[in-house]
Design a protein around this motif. Structure first.
Motif, PDB file in Angstrom:
ATOM      1  N   ASN A 138      48.372  48.307  28.227  1.00  0.00           N
ATOM      2  CA  ASN A 138      48.936  47.186  28.979  1.00  0.00           C
ATOM      3  C   ASN A 138      47.864  46.558  29.859  1.00  0.00           C
ATOM      4  O   ASN A 138      46.874  47.201  30.215  1.00  0.00           O
ATOM      5  CB  ASN A 138      50.101  47.641  29.850  1.00  0.00           C
ATOM      6  CG  ASN A 138      51.230  46.631  29.904  1.00  0.00           C
ATOM      7  OD1 ASN A 138      50.979  45.432  29.809  1.00  0.00           O
ATOM      8  ND2 ASN A 138      52.451  47.106  30.028  1.00  0.00           N
ATOM      9  N   LYS A 139      48.087  45.299  30.175  1.00  0.00           N
ATOM     10  CA  LYS A 139      47.251  44.583  31.138  1.00  0.00           C
ATOM     11  C   LYS A 139      48.180  43.848  32.096  1.00  0.00           C
ATOM     12  O   LYS A 139      49.136  43.196  31.669  1.00  0.00           O
ATOM     13  CB  LYS A 139      46.321  43.587  30.434  1.00  0.00           C
ATOM     14  CG  LYS A 139      45.265  44.238  29.558  1.00  0.00           C
ATOM     15  CD  LYS A 139      44.347  43.197  28.923  1.00  0.00           C
ATOM     16  CE  LYS A 139      43.281  43.854  28.059  1.00  0.00           C
ATOM     17  NZ  LYS A 139      42.367  42.858  27.429  1.00  0.00           N
ATOM     18  N   TYR A 140      47.886  43.981  33.400  1.00  0.00           N
ATOM     19  CA  TYR A 140      48.725  43.371  34.429  1.00  0.00           C
ATOM     20  C   TYR A 140      47.916  42.325  35.194  1.00  0.00           C
ATOM     21  O   TYR A 140      47.111  42.674  36.063  1.00  0.00           O
ATOM     22  CB  TYR A 140      49.237  44.434  35.395  1.00  0.00           C
ATOM     23  CG  TYR A 140      50.051  45.530  34.743  1.00  0.00           C
ATOM     24  CD1 TYR A 140      51.430  45.387  34.555  1.00  0.00           C
ATOM     25  CD2 TYR A 140      49.436  46.716  34.320  1.00  0.00           C
ATOM     26  CE1 TYR A 140      52.175  46.401  33.961  1.00  0.00           C
ATOM     27  CE2 TYR A 140      50.173  47.728  33.726  1.00  0.00           C
ATOM     28  CZ  TYR A 140      51.545  47.563  33.548  1.00  0.00           C
ATOM     29  OH  TYR A 140      52.289  48.560  32.956  1.00  0.00           O
ATOM     30  N   PRO A 141      48.105  41.046  34.879  1.00  0.00           N
ATOM     31  CA  PRO A 141      47.416  39.995  35.644  1.00  0.00           C
ATOM     32  C   PRO A 141      47.885  40.007  37.096  1.00  0.00           C
ATOM     33  O   PRO A 141      49.066  40.239  37.381  1.00  0.00           O
ATOM     34  CB  PRO A 141      47.840  38.705  34.940  1.00  0.00           C
ATOM     35  CG  PRO A 141      48.369  39.138  33.615  1.00  0.00           C
ATOM     36  CD  PRO A 141      48.952  40.492  33.820  1.00  0.00           C
ATOM     37  N   VAL A 142      46.954  39.769  38.016  1.00  0.00           N
ATOM     38  CA  VAL A 142      47.284  39.740  39.438  1.00  0.00           C
ATOM     39  C   VAL A 142      47.213  38.295  39.910  1.00  0.00           C
ATOM     40  O   VAL A 142      46.138  37.676  39.886  1.00  0.00           O
ATOM     41  CB  VAL A 142      46.307  40.619  40.254  1.00  0.00           C
ATOM     42  CG1 VAL A 142      46.633  40.535  41.744  1.00  0.00           C
ATOM     43  CG2 VAL A 142      46.361  42.065  39.758  1.00  0.00           C
ATOM     44  N   GLU A 143      48.335  37.755  40.319  1.00  0.00           N
ATOM     45  CA  GLU A 143      48.376  36.361  40.769  1.00  0.00           C
ATOM     46  C   GLU A 143      47.457  36.169  41.973  1.00  0.00           C
ATOM     47  O   GLU A 143      47.573  36.874  42.984  1.00  0.00           O
ATOM     48  CB  GLU A 143      49.805  35.968  41.141  1.00  0.00           C
ATOM     49  CG  GLU A 143      49.964  34.512  41.501  1.00  0.00           C
ATOM     50  CD  GLU A 143      51.401  34.128  41.790  1.00  0.00           C
ATOM     51  OE1 GLU A 143      51.616  32.968  42.199  1.00  0.00           O
ATOM     52  OE2 GLU A 143      52.300  34.987  41.626  1.00  0.00           O
ATOM     53  N   GLY A 144      46.528  35.242  41.868  1.00  0.00           N
ATOM     54  CA  GLY A 144      45.578  34.983  42.950  1.00  0.00           C
ATOM     55  C   GLY A 144      44.457  35.992  43.031  1.00  0.00           C
ATOM     56  O   GLY A 144      43.614  35.919  43.929  1.00  0.00           O
ATOM     57  N   GLY A 145      44.410  36.922  42.087  1.00  0.00           N
ATOM     58  CA  GLY A 145      43.366  37.942  42.101  1.00  0.00           C
ATOM     59  C   GLY A 145      41.989  37.349  41.873  1.00  0.00           C
ATOM     60  O   GLY A 145      41.820  36.468  41.024  1.00  0.00           O
ATOM     61  N   GLN A 146      40.995  37.839  42.605  1.00  0.00           N
ATOM     62  CA  GLN A 146      39.644  37.295  42.506  1.00  0.00           C
ATOM     63  C   GLN A 146      38.578  38.353  42.229  1.00  0.00           C
ATOM     64  O   GLN A 146      37.726  38.177  41.362  1.00  0.00           O
ATOM     65  CB  GLN A 146      39.284  36.551  43.796  1.00  0.00           C
ATOM     66  CG  GLN A 146      40.157  35.346  44.086  1.00  0.00           C
ATOM     67  CD  GLN A 146      39.766  34.670  45.388  1.00  0.00           C
ATOM     68  OE1 GLN A 146      38.642  34.780  45.873  1.00  0.00           O
ATOM     69  NE2 GLN A 146      40.708  33.943  45.988  1.00  0.00           N
ATOM     70  N   PHE A 147      38.624  39.460  42.975  1.00  0.00           N
ATOM     71  CA  PHE A 147      37.587  40.492  42.835  1.00  0.00           C
ATOM     72  C   PHE A 147      38.238  41.855  43.061  1.00  0.00           C
ATOM     73  O   PHE A 147      38.021  42.511  44.069  1.00  0.00           O
ATOM     74  CB  PHE A 147      36.457  40.256  43.838  1.00  0.00           C
ATOM     75  CG  PHE A 147      35.169  40.977  43.500  1.00  0.00           C
ATOM     76  CD1 PHE A 147      34.157  40.331  42.798  1.00  0.00           C
ATOM     77  CD2 PHE A 147      34.964  42.287  43.885  1.00  0.00           C
ATOM     78  CE1 PHE A 147      32.973  40.985  42.495  1.00  0.00           C
ATOM     79  CE2 PHE A 147      33.782  42.959  43.594  1.00  0.00           C
ATOM     80  CZ  PHE A 147      32.779  42.303  42.893  1.00  0.00           C
ATOM     81  N   LEU A 148      39.076  42.272  42.091  1.00  0.00           N
ATOM     82  CA  LEU A 148      39.736  43.569  42.211  1.00  0.00           C
ATOM     83  C   LEU A 148      38.676  44.664  42.178  1.00  0.00           C
ATOM     84  O   LEU A 148      37.746  44.610  41.382  1.00  0.00           O
ATOM     85  CB  LEU A 148      40.737  43.763  41.078  1.00  0.00           C
ATOM     86  CG  LEU A 148      41.805  42.671  40.925  1.00  0.00           C
ATOM     87  CD1 LEU A 148      42.785  43.044  39.831  1.00  0.00           C
ATOM     88  CD2 LEU A 148      42.525  42.398  42.240  1.00  0.00           C
TER      89      LEU A 148
END
Length: 295
Positions: A138-148
């Motif tokens: 699975n892959k979970y996109p993070v809304e507004g994510g920039q530099f996890l």
């Protein structure tokens, strides 16, 4: 003068009696006992290093259940979606068991294990990898994510930082939410056995609360990268530039390792409990170095 034997015997007995009733102070009771507690200085001693094929390795994670050590390799730019990133596996002696266990990632960084999966931050998404098959499940996109960046797991939940936005996110039952924010340049995180969330950001080493507030535990180790909870109020923290610190329960730090002169970075460190081994990813040096911690 004639001395009566009976009187002499009585006199000697009286003298002995007074001597017993008024004993001399012994050396044991008259001297003050001074107890000096020895304060041990924590140290790191190098024990092994891997081959230099772990390209731009950023994070190291030890899995106690399997004995495997996972290494995330960026292999490109930290923010570029180029598909060059990978996960390798090494053993506790520093041998590379699988160079390309997982491929096709972008810039993988922090890792953690929960629910039979390895979770990895990858720029603006959280990637879930099945531990048995090595397949991305699975892959979970993070809304507004920039530099996890760094990641920690607790009670089946996955917590991870976004260094650019100052937020800590959480994955729980397939849903991502923000746990706390307002922590400038937050990177390393760890979670105590009681659920306390610890973080390393621009202001130092601190505990994090869900309302965005925090409590500073140490102001010296600023901009930290990796964080390990040892227990009994002791911690190990790294700074990417090439420093590893021991922090005690009073918040006092001891510099354990300084590799800046060798241009060797100390990124998101791992730890093997029981053996007290600190695992240091060296980033541009492309290898993991293991050190024995004595404290």
């Amino acid at each position: 003068m004639k001395i009566n034997a009976k009187s002499l015997l009585f006199g000697l007995s009286t003298t002995l009696l007074f001597a017993q009733c008024n004993p001399q102070k012994s050396e044991e009771t008259s001297s003050e006992e001074v107890i000096v507690k020895e304060v041990k200085t924590p140290t790191l001693t190098k024990i092994w290093e891997t081959d230099s094929t772990l390209t731009t390795n950023e994070s190291v994670l030890y899995d106690a259940a399997s004995g495997k050590i996972y290494v995330s390799n960026i292999e490109g730019q930290p923010t570029e979606k180029d598909g060059k990133g990978s996960i390798s596996i090494i053993d506790k002696e520093g041998n590379i068991v699988s160079q390309d266990w997982v491929t096709g990632l972008n810039a993988p960084k922090g890792m953690g294990i929960a629910n039979g999966n390895l979770y990895v931050t990858d720029i603006d998404q959280l990637v879930e990898i099945n531990l048995e098959s090595g397949e991305i499940s699975n892959k979970y996109p993070v809304e507004g994510g920039q530099f996890l960046n760094d990641l920690a797991t607790f009670d089946g939940k996955v917590y991870f930082t976004d260094m650019n936005t100052g937020k800590v996110h959480m994955l729980d039952a397939g849903m991502i939410s923000s746990v706390t924010e307002g922590h400038e340049s937050i990177n390393g995180i760890a979670i105590g056995t009681d659920g306390t969330l610890y973080g390393l950001d621009k202001s130092g080493f601190k505990t994090l609360q869900t309302d965005g507030s925090s409590t500073i535990l140490n102001e010296t180790v600023t901009g930290g990268d990796g964080l390990v909870i040892l227990g009994d109020g002791n911690y190990v923290a790294s700074r990417w530039a090439g420093e590893v610190y021991f922090i005690n329960a009073e918040g006092t730090e001891t510099l354990l390792l300084d590799t800046k002169d060798a241009s060797s970075n100390t990124a998101d460190i791992g730890f093997i409990p029981g053996d007290n081994i600190v695992l240091v990813p060296t980033f541009f040096k492309n290898k993991v170095v293991a050190y024995k911690l004595d404290y």
